[in-house]
Enzyme design. Structure first.
Site, PDB file in Angstrom:
ATOM      1  N   LYS A   1      53.778  51.226-129.162  1.00 29.47           N
ATOM      2  CA  LYS A   1      53.294  50.670-130.433  1.00 29.47           C
ATOM      3  C   LYS A   1      54.374  49.980-131.282  1.00 29.47           C
ATOM      4  O   LYS A   1      54.638  48.810-131.071  1.00 29.47           O
ATOM      5  CB  LYS A   1      52.523  51.730-131.209  1.00 29.47           C
ATOM      6  CG  LYS A   1      51.190  52.045-130.504  1.00 29.47           C
ATOM      7  CD  LYS A   1      50.121  52.601-131.417  1.00 29.47           C
ATOM      8  CE  LYS A   1      48.742  52.525-130.762  1.00 29.47           C
ATOM      9  NZ  LYS A   1      48.276  53.756-130.133  1.00 29.47           N
TER      10      LYS A   1
ATOM     11  N   PHE B   1      44.741  61.749-127.439  1.00 26.46           N
ATOM     12  CA  PHE B   1      44.573  60.402-126.896  1.00 26.46           C
ATOM     13  C   PHE B   1      45.888  59.940-126.275  1.00 26.46           C
ATOM     14  O   PHE B   1      46.934  59.994-126.906  1.00 26.46           O
ATOM     15  CB  PHE B   1      44.152  59.409-127.986  1.00 26.46           C
ATOM     16  CG  PHE B   1      43.937  58.019-127.432  1.00 26.46           C
ATOM     17  CD1 PHE B   1      42.710  57.671-126.868  1.00 26.46           C
ATOM     18  CD2 PHE B   1      44.959  57.070-127.424  1.00 26.46           C
ATOM     19  CE1 PHE B   1      42.508  56.402-126.322  1.00 26.46           C
ATOM     20  CE2 PHE B   1      44.763  55.799-126.878  1.00 26.46           C
ATOM     21  CZ  PHE B   1      43.534  55.469-126.329  1.00 26.46           C
TER      22      PHE B   1
ATOM     23  N   ASP C   1      53.906  62.786-126.631  1.00 25.33           N
ATOM     24  CA  ASP C   1      53.432  61.403-126.733  1.00 25.33           C
ATOM     25  C   ASP C   1      53.631  60.925-128.169  1.00 25.33           C
ATOM     26  O   ASP C   1      52.881  61.288-129.065  1.00 25.33           O
ATOM     27  CB  ASP C   1      51.952  61.340-126.321  1.00 25.33           C
ATOM     28  CG  ASP C   1      51.399  59.925-126.389  1.00 25.33           C
ATOM     29  OD1 ASP C   1      52.065  59.039-126.956  1.00 25.33           O
ATOM     30  OD2 ASP C   1      50.280  59.717-125.876  1.00 25.33           O
TER      31      ASP C   1
HETATM   32  C1  LIG Z   1      47.744  53.973-128.714  1.00 25.50           C
HETATM   33  C2  LIG Z   1      48.166  55.198-128.016  1.00 25.50           C
HETATM   34  C3  LIG Z   1      48.353  55.218-126.617  1.00 25.50           C
HETATM   35  C4  LIG Z   1      48.015  54.047-125.746  1.00 25.50           C
HETATM   36  O1  LIG Z   1      48.814  52.938-126.020  1.00 25.50           O
HETATM   37  P1  LIG Z   1      48.415  51.493-125.449  1.00 25.50           P
HETATM   38  O2  LIG Z   1      49.615  50.653-125.765  1.00 25.50           O
HETATM   39  O3  LIG Z   1      47.182  51.062-126.150  1.00 25.50           O
HETATM   40  O4  LIG Z   1      48.204  51.647-123.992  1.00 25.50           O
HETATM   41  C5  LIG Z   1      48.824  56.385-126.047  1.00 25.50           C
HETATM   42  N1  LIG Z   1      49.096  57.468-126.795  1.00 25.50           N
HETATM   43  C6  LIG Z   1      48.930  57.482-128.131  1.00 25.50           C
HETATM   44  C7  LIG Z   1      49.274  58.711-128.901  1.00 25.50           C
HETATM   45  C8  LIG Z   1      48.445  56.352-128.791  1.00 25.50           C
HETATM   46  O5  LIG Z   1      48.247  56.384-130.111  1.00 25.50           O
END
Ligand SMILES: *Cc1c(COP(=O)(O)O)cnc(C)c1O
Length: 386
Positions: free
Chosen positions: A243, A131, A214
């Protein structure tokens, strides 16, 4: 005012609501409009690492709000400069440049564009169940949520997570970047198997592709390291953050190695990115995490939590996995009814896919609060039929 009624009628409708109106928070707890408190193991999806209403973050925001909230990237700023220096101080020395933005998906968008910019290649390789966000570029490398939104960014290949042979087959001389999470969060809390990321790094180097990690969910001590890639001893080319970064203030970043060099003016940008208010909050977050020696603290608290969760004797539990305070409990049935039962007991937890119960508590959660969480989960799961 009835928040549930107004939002039900007038919000876009993209969120399945939990039937709760939250109005305040402190530490690891949040409070609803009737004054009932909940142990918050959602933590704003891993945002609230330093706790709700963390006094250091509140003070930093108040002070900076009185001085300067916004400052375009075309001007230098004292608070931003100090933050960049502090952030890079938590990274291996090879990391030298930062692009600041406002969310995880923007960080991923930035990383994908930067990878094309530096390599002159167009392809991306990503993992199944990965994700990376909801905007078109990030969505294109994400595994779920794509259906109905095609055509997406072309040239993306998805491979099974944890399988080096699949990387060997997929990464070629047209691959700009491989993007991976260290622990897949939304995809079910799957930890990269030992040695996988090192192989991924080696294959990328060999083929001239960049490695993007990520860390939007795993960063800032969540898994018991400042950043999760450090656990595997690898050096990615780009790291995406968001986050927990701003202590609740929207903020994201791409951290890049020196070898990539600077970008040319105008190739990317963000109106709000690097605003002094977010940078002040993020500085307070770093200070707080350092003061609390949070990586070690998380390792200790996490080890205990996993020990207690693994001791729960409930046939509905298929697997307990994760790292630090990033926890997935895979069930043999759908998770939604258990989330509701926990909420009724004053514990907020979230799902990661249809059958995984996920916990992302504020890292400040105490051991006795974690005991409460374990007791609640145990009570709810033990009663379950399979
Ligand atoms: C939550 C998340 C995103 C997206 O972040 P947003 O601030 O909601 O756009 C991208 N990568 C990972 C691994 C995430 O957990």
């Amino acid at each position: 005012m009835d928040a549930a009624m107004i939002e039900g009628r007038h919000e876009s409708g993209i969120y399945a609501k939990r039937g709760l109106t939250l109005v305040a928070g402190s530490g690891a707890r949040v409070m609803d409009e009737e004054g009932r408190t909940y142990l918050d193991c959602i933590g704003g999806h891993g945002v609230a690492s330093v706790g709700h209403a963390n006094p250091d973050v509140v003070a930093a925001i108040q002070e900076q709000a009185n001085r300067l909230i916004t400052c375009p990237g075309s001007f230098h700023n004292d608070v931003r400069a100090r933050y960049i220096e502090r952030l890079l101080g938590r990274f291996p020395r090879s990391f030298r440049r930062v692009f600041l933005c406002n969310s995880g998906t923007e960080a991923v968008e930035g990383a994908l564009k930067i990878a094309r910019y530096h390599t002159g290649r167009t392809g991306f390789v990503a993992a199944k169940r990965g994700f990376h966000g909801r905007t078109f570029g990030a969505l294109s490398v994400t595994w779920n949520h794509r259906q109905g939104f095609e055509p997406l960014v072309p040239g993306v290949r998805h491979v099974p997570f944890g399988d080096p042979a699949a990387l060997e087959a997929a990464i070629d001389h047209d691959t700009a970047a491989l993007i991976l999470e260290v622990v897949q969060g939304e995809g079910g809390v799957h930890v990269a198997p030992a040695g996988y990321l090192a192989r991924a790094e080696a294959i990328c180097r060999e083929r001239g592709a960049l490695l993007v990690i990520d860390e939007v969910q795993t960063g800032f001590a969540r898994i018991g390291e400042w950043f999760a890639f450090q656990r595997d001893g690898i050096e990615p080319d780009l790291v995406c953050l968001a986050k927990a970064m701003g202590g609740g203030v929207p903020m994201g970043a791409v951290v890049m190695t020196e070898a990539l060099g600077a970008l040319r003016p105008g190739v990317h940008g963000s109106t709000f990115g690097g605003n002094p208010l977010a940078c002040a909050a993020a500085s307070a977050v770093l200070d707080y995490l350092e003061k609390e020696q949070m990586p070690e603290t998380v390792r200790r608290r996490g080890a205990k939590l996993f020990e207690h969760l693994r001791a729960i004797d409930a046939p509905v539990i298929r697997d307990v996995r994760g790292l630090g305070l990033m926890v997935g409990i895979e069930l043999r049935t759908r998770v939604t009814p258990f989330l509701k039962a926990l909420q009724d007991r004053g514990i907020l937890a979230l799902a990661a896919g249809p059958t995984v119960l996920r916990l992302l508590p504020p890292l400040v959660i105490s051991e006795s609060e974690l005991d409460e969480v374990v007791a609640g989960i145990s009570a709810v799961l033990k009663g379950a039929g399979v």
